[in-house]
Design a protein around this motif. Structure first.
Motif, PDB file in Angstrom:
ATOM      1  N   GLU A   1       0.809  -1.212   0.000  1.00 56.91           N
ATOM      2  CA  GLU A   1       0.000   0.000   0.000  1.00 56.91           C
ATOM      3  C   GLU A   1       0.841   1.259   0.000  1.00 56.91           C
ATOM      4  OE1 GLU A   1      -2.763  -0.131   3.263  1.00 56.91           O
ATOM      5  OE2 GLU A   1      -3.371  -2.154   2.643  1.00 56.91           O
ATOM      6  N   ARG A   2       0.259   2.306  -0.526  1.00 56.10           N
ATOM      7  CA  ARG A   2       0.884   3.630  -0.440  1.00 56.10           C
ATOM      8  C   ARG A   2       0.960   4.080   1.017  1.00 56.10           C
ATOM      9  NH1 ARG A   2       0.975   7.079  -5.106  1.00 56.10           N
ATOM     10  NH2 ARG A   2      -0.208   6.238  -6.848  1.00 56.10           N
ATOM     11  N   GLY A   3       1.996   4.827   1.326  1.00 57.09           N
ATOM     12  CA  GLY A   3       2.107   5.429   2.648  1.00 57.09           C
ATOM     13  C   GLY A   3       2.539   4.454   3.738  1.00 57.09           C
ATOM     14  N   THR A   4       2.865   3.240   3.359  1.00 54.81           N
ATOM     15  CA  THR A   4       3.331   2.240   4.322  1.00 54.81           C
ATOM     16  C   THR A   4       4.755   1.840   3.957  1.00 54.81           C
ATOM     17  OG1 THR A   4       1.106   1.363   4.316  1.00 54.81           O
ATOM     18  CG2 THR A   4       2.777  -0.010   5.347  1.00 54.81           C
ATOM     19  N   LEU A   5       5.579   1.677   4.968  1.00 55.38           N
ATOM     20  CA  LEU A   5       6.930   1.219   4.682  1.00 55.38           C
ATOM     21  C   LEU A   5       6.940  -0.303   4.624  1.00 55.38           C
ATOM     22  CD1 LEU A   5      10.172   2.562   6.137  1.00 55.38           C
ATOM     23  CD2 LEU A   5       9.797   0.119   5.958  1.00 55.38           C
ATOM     24  N   ASN A   6       7.466  -0.832   3.550  1.00 48.76           N
ATOM     25  CA  ASN A   6       7.569  -2.281   3.392  1.00 48.76           C
ATOM     26  C   ASN A   6       9.036  -2.667   3.363  1.00 48.76           C
ATOM     27  OD1 ASN A   6       4.622  -2.990   2.654  1.00 48.76           O
ATOM     28  ND2 ASN A   6       5.135  -1.216   1.385  1.00 48.76           N
ATOM     29  N   THR A   7       9.444  -3.464   4.325  1.00 44.22           N
ATOM     30  CA  THR A   7      10.831  -3.939   4.332  1.00 44.22           C
ATOM     31  C   THR A   7      10.905  -5.281   3.636  1.00 44.22           C
ATOM     32  OG1 THR A   7      11.192  -2.849   6.442  1.00 44.22           O
ATOM     33  CG2 THR A   7      12.808  -4.485   5.797  1.00 44.22           C
ATOM     34  N   LEU A   8      11.812  -5.358   2.693  1.00 46.88           N
ATOM     35  CA  LEU A   8      12.081  -6.617   2.002  1.00 46.88           C
ATOM     36  C   LEU A   8      13.271  -7.218   2.710  1.00 46.88           C
ATOM     37  CD1 LEU A   8      10.659  -7.611  -0.511  1.00 46.88           C
ATOM     38  CD2 LEU A   8      12.406  -6.488  -1.886  1.00 46.88           C
ATOM     39  N   LEU A   9      13.023  -8.302   3.463  1.00 42.66           N
ATOM     40  CA  LEU A   9      14.046  -8.823   4.354  1.00 42.66           C
ATOM     41  C   LEU A   9      14.464 -10.218   3.922  1.00 42.66           C
ATOM     42  CD1 LEU A   9      15.603  -8.603   7.066  1.00 42.66           C
ATOM     43  CD2 LEU A   9      13.562  -9.525   8.163  1.00 42.66           C
ATOM     44  N   GLY A  10      15.749 -10.391   3.717  1.00 41.51           N
ATOM     45  CA  GLY A  10      16.225 -11.727   3.375  1.00 41.51           C
ATOM     46  C   GLY A  10      17.732 -11.735   3.324  1.00 41.51           C
ATOM     47  N   PRO A  11      18.319 -12.905   3.495  1.00 43.29           N
ATOM     48  CA  PRO A  11      19.775 -12.995   3.467  1.00 43.29           C
ATOM     49  C   PRO A  11      20.306 -12.715   2.064  1.00 43.29           C
ATOM     50  CG  PRO A  11      18.809 -15.189   3.512  1.00 43.29           C
ATOM     51  CD  PRO A  11      17.680 -14.224   3.672  1.00 43.29           C
ATOM     52  N   THR A  12      21.593 -12.609   1.935  1.00 43.22           N
ATOM     53  CA  THR A  12      22.190 -12.357   0.637  1.00 43.22           C
ATOM     54  C   THR A  12      21.783 -13.469  -0.347  1.00 43.22           C
ATOM     55  OG1 THR A  12      24.226 -11.759  -0.469  1.00 43.22           O
ATOM     56  CG2 THR A  12      24.423 -13.439   1.238  1.00 43.22           C
ATOM     57  N   LEU A  13      21.511 -13.075  -1.570  1.00 44.35           N
ATOM     58  CA  LEU A  13      21.053 -13.956  -2.674  1.00 44.35           C
ATOM     59  C   LEU A  13      19.607 -14.438  -2.522  1.00 44.35           C
ATOM     60  CD1 LEU A  13      24.221 -16.107  -3.505  1.00 44.35           C
ATOM     61  CD2 LEU A  13      23.495 -13.899  -4.437  1.00 44.35           C
ATOM     62  N   ALA A  14      18.862 -13.878  -1.553  1.00 47.47           N
ATOM     63  CA  ALA A  14      17.467 -14.296  -1.388  1.00 47.47           C
ATOM     64  C   ALA A  14      16.599 -13.837  -2.558  1.00 47.47           C
ATOM     65  CB  ALA A  14      16.910 -13.727  -0.090  1.00 47.47           C
ATOM     66  N   GLY A  15      17.021 -12.767  -3.229  1.00 46.49           N
ATOM     67  CA  GLY A  15      16.239 -12.264  -4.366  1.00 46.49           C
ATOM     68  C   GLY A  15      15.699 -10.862  -4.164  1.00 46.49           C
ATOM     69  N   LYS A  16      16.223 -10.124  -3.188  1.00 46.24           N
ATOM     70  CA  LYS A  16      15.709  -8.778  -2.902  1.00 46.24           C
ATOM     71  C   LYS A  16      15.870  -7.852  -4.107  1.00 46.24           C
ATOM     72  CE  LYS A  16      18.511  -8.324   0.629  1.00 46.24           C
ATOM     73  NZ  LYS A  16      19.185  -9.649   0.479  1.00 46.24           N
TER      74      LYS A  16
END
Ligand code: DUT
Ligand code: MG
Length: 233
Positions: free
Chosen positions: A26-41
């Motif tokens: 959603e707009r106005g929400t912070l979304n953290t993409l969390l994953g170890p290295t090579l996870a696909g971020k």
């Protein structure tokens, strides 16, 4: 619901970079993409931005199908993990460049550049070129440029990695507010679970190219599930 991924895949040759991604951000929400290295971020962000095309699936923004629409034709600001600046331009002009492309007035450019520079603690550097800056200052220049753009989708790929502890703390506090106020869909990639916790908002956890969890960061922290506890929280 403004950025939606429907069964998005990206395969390169026989390598799967992203598998079966389903998400609504959603707009106005912070979304953290969390994953170890090579996870696909980075792979997932590039799909969201329109830098890469999905092999399968659809990407919608504000209900409009943007699958395969190039980044140039969309309202996207991305700060790359290997961020880029224009070495021949001053810091001021580096930050101003999206506004010049959008043909903003000189007054608006000046106001927005100074605001973003103040936030990124770059005011004394505005007349220098990026080559005269430290790595952290160069990264802050790239962040300031993302800030002034006023894009609908803002993607920051491990944006604080080169900054010193103190500035990282300050920006962790500031960035969520700034981008929430901008009303953008805001996605922030990190390998650091503590960073997700400090930022709050929602978290998408990634593991080997798959979205394994999505929801309020605190809920995921309290109940990390059976997969990946060690990798993620
Ligand atoms: N991959 C490649 N070549 C590329 C990009 C990605 O083979 O040019 C593969 C490697 C990995 C997967 O895609 O298996 C995901 O990589 P990505 O760079 O998306 O992972 P990340 O989560 O961004 O890792 P990092 O934290 O190291 O940036
Ligand atoms: Mg990456």
């Amino acid at each position: 619901m403004t950025l939606t991924l429907e069964n998005v895949w990206r395969t390169v040759g026989d390598e799967v970079h992203i598998a079966e991604a389903n998400l609504s951000l959603e707009r106005g929400t912070l979304n953290t993409l969390l994953g170890p290295t090579l996870a696909g971020k980075t792979s997932l962000m590039r799909l969201m931005a329109g830098l890469d095309k999905p092999t399968k699936g659809r990407i919608l923004f504000d209900g409009q199908d943007v699958t395969g629409v190039r980044v140039q034709d969309r309202s996207v600001a991305m700060v790359y993990q290997q961020f880029i600046n224009y070495p021949a331009l001053t810091v001021y002009e580096n930050i101003a460049s999206p506004l010049r492309i959008a043909r903003a007035s000189a007054d608006e450019i000046d106001r927005k550049v100074r605001e973003a520079a103040a936030m990124m603690k770059l005011e004394p550097m505005l007349d220098r070129t990026p080559l005269e800056l430290s790595g952290g200052q160069q990264q802050r220049t790239a962040l300031a440029r993302a800030l002034v753009k006023g894009a609908d989708l803002v993607l920051l790929d491990e944006p604080l990695a080169n900054l010193d502890y103190k500035l990282r703390e300050e920006l962790r506090e500031e960035l969520p507010r700034v981008f929430a106020e901008s009303g953008a869909v805001f996605v922030y990639a990190t390998t650091e679970p503590t960073e997700a916790l400090l930022l709050g908002g929602n978290t998408v956890t990634l593991h080997e190219g798959r979205v394994t969890q999505f929801g309020p960061t605190l809920d995921i922290y309290r109940n990390p599930g059976d997969l990946l506890t060690a990798d993620v929280f």
